[in-house]
Motif scaffolding. Structure first.
Motif, PDB file in Angstrom:
ATOM      1  N   VAL A   1       0.852  -1.191   0.000  1.00 26.32           N
ATOM      2  CA  VAL A   1       0.000   0.000   0.000  1.00 26.32           C
ATOM      3  C   VAL A   1       0.884   1.235   0.000  1.00 26.32           C
ATOM      4  O   VAL A   1       1.795   1.365   0.818  1.00 26.32           O
ATOM      5  N   TYR A   2       0.591   2.133  -0.938  1.00 31.62           N
ATOM      6  CA  TYR A   2       1.321   3.382  -1.084  1.00 31.62           C
ATOM      7  C   TYR A   2       0.400   4.549  -0.764  1.00 31.62           C
ATOM      8  O   TYR A   2      -0.820   4.456  -0.924  1.00 31.62           O
ATOM      9  N   VAL A   3       0.998   5.657  -0.345  1.00 33.36           N
ATOM     10  CA  VAL A   3       0.264   6.906  -0.145  1.00 33.36           C
ATOM     11  C   VAL A   3       0.668   7.845  -1.274  1.00 33.36           C
ATOM     12  O   VAL A   3       1.855   8.065  -1.518  1.00 33.36           O
ATOM     13  N   VAL A   4      -0.337   8.386  -1.958  1.00 30.64           N
ATOM     14  CA  VAL A   4      -0.112   9.274  -3.103  1.00 30.64           C
ATOM     15  C   VAL A   4      -0.776  10.611  -2.807  1.00 30.64           C
ATOM     16  O   VAL A   4      -1.982  10.669  -2.574  1.00 30.64           O
ATOM     17  N   ARG A   5       0.024  11.663  -2.808  1.00 34.08           N
ATOM     18  CA  ARG A   5      -0.503  13.012  -2.587  1.00 34.08           C
ATOM     19  C   ARG A   5      -0.217  13.949  -3.760  1.00 34.08           C
ATOM     20  O   ARG A   5      -0.827  14.992  -3.871  1.00 34.08           O
ATOM     21  N   GLN A   6       0.726  13.557  -4.612  1.00 33.22           N
ATOM     22  CA  GLN A   6       1.098  14.396  -5.756  1.00 33.22           C
ATOM     23  C   GLN A   6       0.736  13.666  -7.047  1.00 33.22           C
ATOM     24  O   GLN A   6       1.359  12.665  -7.392  1.00 33.22           O
ATOM     25  N   PHE A   7      -0.276  14.193  -7.720  1.00 35.70           N
ATOM     26  CA  PHE A   7      -0.771  13.550  -8.928  1.00 35.70           C
ATOM     27  C   PHE A   7      -1.567  14.564  -9.734  1.00 35.70           C
ATOM     28  O   PHE A   7      -1.894  15.652  -9.258  1.00 35.70           O
ATOM     29  N   LYS A   8      -1.869  14.165 -10.946  1.00 31.81           N
ATOM     30  CA  LYS A   8      -2.802  14.953 -11.747  1.00 31.81           C
ATOM     31  C   LYS A   8      -3.844  14.001 -12.312  1.00 31.81           C
ATOM     32  O   LYS A   8      -3.568  12.832 -12.594  1.00 31.81           O
ATOM     33  N   GLN A   9      -5.022  14.524 -12.418  1.00 30.50           N
ATOM     34  CA  GLN A   9      -6.138  13.772 -12.986  1.00 30.50           C
ATOM     35  C   GLN A   9      -6.961  14.781 -13.775  1.00 30.50           C
ATOM     36  O   GLN A   9      -7.573  15.672 -13.200  1.00 30.50           O
TER      37      GLN A   9
END
Length: 163
Positions: free
Chosen positions: A108-116
């Protein structure tokens, strides 16, 4: 019509799960998957509802042969949520998913920086998806999903099994 489909899915789901895991047992021996706690700037979490199993889940899936966990994470986030990482995903933990199989593990990873750019339209795999306030998760959010969210956002102690 939707209720009838849900009824059929609930009856068939245990058999399909056993078939998939029997296949992976023959092919791989041990299975490895990835999931992500994707958090937007408002602190909402991204969840998906699959067409083939009941409940709301963190996005993710299996790690293919020759693929790193990070590559699988990138691929699954793109496929399930049209999400592109713009920063590092942080490993939260690796959990034994023993209610599925004694050989199944989930990173399990935590993702806070992304674009959608947009929410993807429903397709054969993903019936619905979206961002939800942690205090208003959709009905049917699985216990394992709720547990991982609580660990990440509320500093709850990590439990080594998926549950």
């Amino acid at each position: 019509m939707g209720e009838r489909l849900n009824s059929v899915r609930r009856r068939v789901e245990p058999l399909l799960r056993r078939i998939f895991h029997a296949y992976f047992l023959l092919v791989r021996g041990m299975t490895l998957g990835v999931r992500a706690v994707v958090l937007d700037t408002e602190g909402r979490v991204f969840l998906v509802r699959h067409s083939y199993v009941t409940g709301w889940y963190l996005p993710g899936g299996g790690v293919d042969l020759g693929e790193t966990m990070e590559q699988a994470l990138w691929r699954e986030l793109k496929e399930e949520g049209d999400i592109d990482l713009t920063g590092d995903a942080v490993l939260h933990g690796i959990f034994l998913n023993s209610h599925v199989s004694r050989r199944d593990h989930v990173a399990v990873y935590v993702v806070r920086q992304f674009k959608q750019d947009r929410l993807p339209a429903p397709n054969r795999e993903i019936a619905e998806c979206g961002f939800f306030a942690v205090t208003a998760l959709p009905e049917g959010t699985t216990p394992g999903t709720r547990l991982r969210i609580a660990e990440v956002l509320h500093d709850r102690p990590r439990i080594a099994t998926w549950r």
